[in-house]
Design a protein around this motif. Structure first.
Motif, PDB file in Angstrom:
ATOM      1  N   ALA A 211       4.655  55.154  61.394  1.00  0.00           N
ATOM      2  CA  ALA A 211       3.385  55.015  61.527  1.00  0.00           C
ATOM      3  C   ALA A 211       2.325  55.696  61.331  1.00  0.00           C
ATOM      4  O   ALA A 211       0.915  56.178  61.075  1.00  0.00           O
ATOM      5  CB  ALA A 211       3.533  55.788  63.491  1.00  0.00           C
ATOM      6  N   ASN A 212       3.334  55.881  59.982  1.00  0.00           N
ATOM      7  CA  ASN A 212       2.661  57.274  59.180  1.00  0.00           C
ATOM      8  C   ASN A 212       1.735  56.230  58.404  1.00  0.00           C
ATOM      9  O   ASN A 212       0.531  56.321  57.863  1.00  0.00           O
ATOM     10  CB  ASN A 212       3.381  57.641  58.268  1.00  0.00           C
ATOM     11  CG  ASN A 212       4.689  58.391  58.538  1.00  0.00           C
ATOM     12  OD1 ASN A 212       4.093  59.698  59.846  1.00  0.00           O
ATOM     13  ND2 ASN A 212       5.464  58.536  58.604  1.00  0.00           N
ATOM     14  N   ASP A 213       1.743  55.262  58.141  1.00  0.00           N
ATOM     15  CA  ASP A 213       0.380  54.440  57.084  1.00  0.00           C
ATOM     16  C   ASP A 213       1.446  53.358  57.384  1.00  0.00           C
ATOM     17  O   ASP A 213       1.481  52.214  56.765  1.00  0.00           O
ATOM     18  CB  ASP A 213       0.780  54.394  55.354  1.00  0.00           C
ATOM     19  CG  ASP A 213      -0.170  53.893  53.825  1.00  0.00           C
ATOM     20  OD1 ASP A 213      -1.342  53.559  55.074  1.00  0.00           O
ATOM     21  OD2 ASP A 213      -0.276  53.515  53.569  1.00  0.00           O
ATOM     22  N   PRO A 214       0.690  52.718  58.360  1.00  0.00           N
ATOM     23  CA  PRO A 214       0.916  51.013  58.513  1.00  0.00           C
ATOM     24  C   PRO A 214      -0.023  49.950  57.817  1.00  0.00           C
ATOM     25  O   PRO A 214       0.470  49.229  57.647  1.00  0.00           O
ATOM     26  CB  PRO A 214      -0.077  51.133  59.694  1.00  0.00           C
ATOM     27  CG  PRO A 214      -0.929  52.050  60.686  1.00  0.00           C
ATOM     28  CD  PRO A 214       0.105  52.842  59.577  1.00  0.00           C
ATOM     29  N   ALA A 215      -1.159  50.531  57.032  1.00  0.00           N
ATOM     30  CA  ALA A 215      -2.223  49.922  55.881  1.00  0.00           C
ATOM     31  C   ALA A 215      -0.724  48.833  55.165  1.00  0.00           C
ATOM     32  O   ALA A 215      -1.089  48.340  54.512  1.00  0.00           O
ATOM     33  CB  ALA A 215      -3.160  50.415  56.254  1.00  0.00           C
TER      34      ALA A 215
END
Length: 296
Positions: A124-128
């Motif tokens: 979930a830290n950096d889904p982008a």
């Protein structure tokens, strides 16, 4: 560009950095564009971008799909199970079970049911950062979807051309019958008057009055305008199919207009043979319109 069906299915895959993305998309007919794609909760921020990407390729219809992420098969020989996470969760489960007085029935297969045990699971830290991977898989799915929709669209086009040609032939059969309706009415009127008049009184009917009555009837049952508009609508149907664009709404509108004209023809014609042709026309038109609902 060929006519495209609104029904199809496509599956695409892409992998990078030990993660594989799989996107599956299915479409069915609907008047407007609607999209419902199930994806991991952690990727919720990418939903609008994914819908926009799909809408750029699918103009109309209901799209239902899924996006799944998993560890890639060729992940360099790294273990598929995250041992540290598994150890922590198993310890927590056993502590909770002991506190609640529950039997310890954990097995090795339990690891597969624990959340986020697989290496490469979404963080979930950096889904982008995963967007490029998901976009690539989605593009592949859309390509497969487009191929299937175009293949079915070609079959629909051939079927619709045949159906509309059959309807045009029915409408052309009405033209000579409509021209005979006033003459038939005049003959019937003269016959009835002859039967009603007493012998030797044949001349009591004014020919001018008879002619005026026939003229009024001919004007009332004249369907030449309706038949002309039918021919015009058939020409527009052919032109629309030849253009090969997204024409579902246009064809649906033309079907409505064809029904309007043939319905008026049946109401005005006042002839049994024409009525039978009108009924056959309506039945064929309804079948064609159902097919039109499947075109984008």
């Amino acid at each position: 560009m060929a006519i495209v069906s609104m029904t199809g299915f496509g599956r695409g895959e892409a992998q990078a950095n030990g993660i594989k993305a799989v996107v599956e998309l299915g479409t069915v007919n609907r008047k407007q564009f609607d999209c419902n794609v199930s994806m991991p909760r952690e990727l919720g921020c990418l939903e609008s971008k994914l819908h926009a990407l799909i809408h750029s390729k699918v103009a109309r219809g209901y799209v239902k799909g899924t996006v799944t992420l998993a560890a890639a098969a060729d992940n360099g020989g790294a273990p598929l199970i995250d041992a540290e996470k598994a150890r922590a969760q198993i310890s927590a489960l056993r502590s909770t079970a002991e506190a609640l007085g529950l039997a310890d029935d954990l097995r090795a297969s339990t690891l597969l049911r624990l959340p986020e045990m697989m290496r490469g699971a979404v963080q979930a830290n950096d889904p982008a950062a995963l967007w490029a991977l998901i976009e690539s898989a989605t593009q592949a799915a859309l390509q497969k979807l487009a191929e299937m929709r175009q293949q079915e669209g070609a079959a629909l086009e051939a079927d619709l051309r045949q159906r509309f040609e059959a309807l045009r032939c029915v409408s052309e059969k009405i033209t000579p019958l409509a021209a005979q309706v006033p003459k038939s009415y005049q003959a019937q009127l003269e016959k009835r008057l002859a039967e009603l008049l007493a012998p030797g009184k044949e001349g009591i009917v004014d020919p001018a009055l008879l002619a005026r009555e026939v003229a009024v009837f001919a004007d009332r049952c004249d369907v030449s305008e309706e038949l002309t508009r039918l021919a015009s609508h058939f020409a527009q149907v052919t032109q629309t199919l030849d253009e090969g664009q997204a024409c579902g709404r246009t064809l649906d509108f033309l079907c409505q207009e064809l029904f309007r004209e043939i319905n008026t023809t049946g109401s005005k014609a006042n002839d049994a043979d024409i009525t039978r042709l009108v009924i056959a026309f309506k039945a064929g038109l309804e079948a064609a319109r159902e097919q039109v609902q499947n075109i984008e």
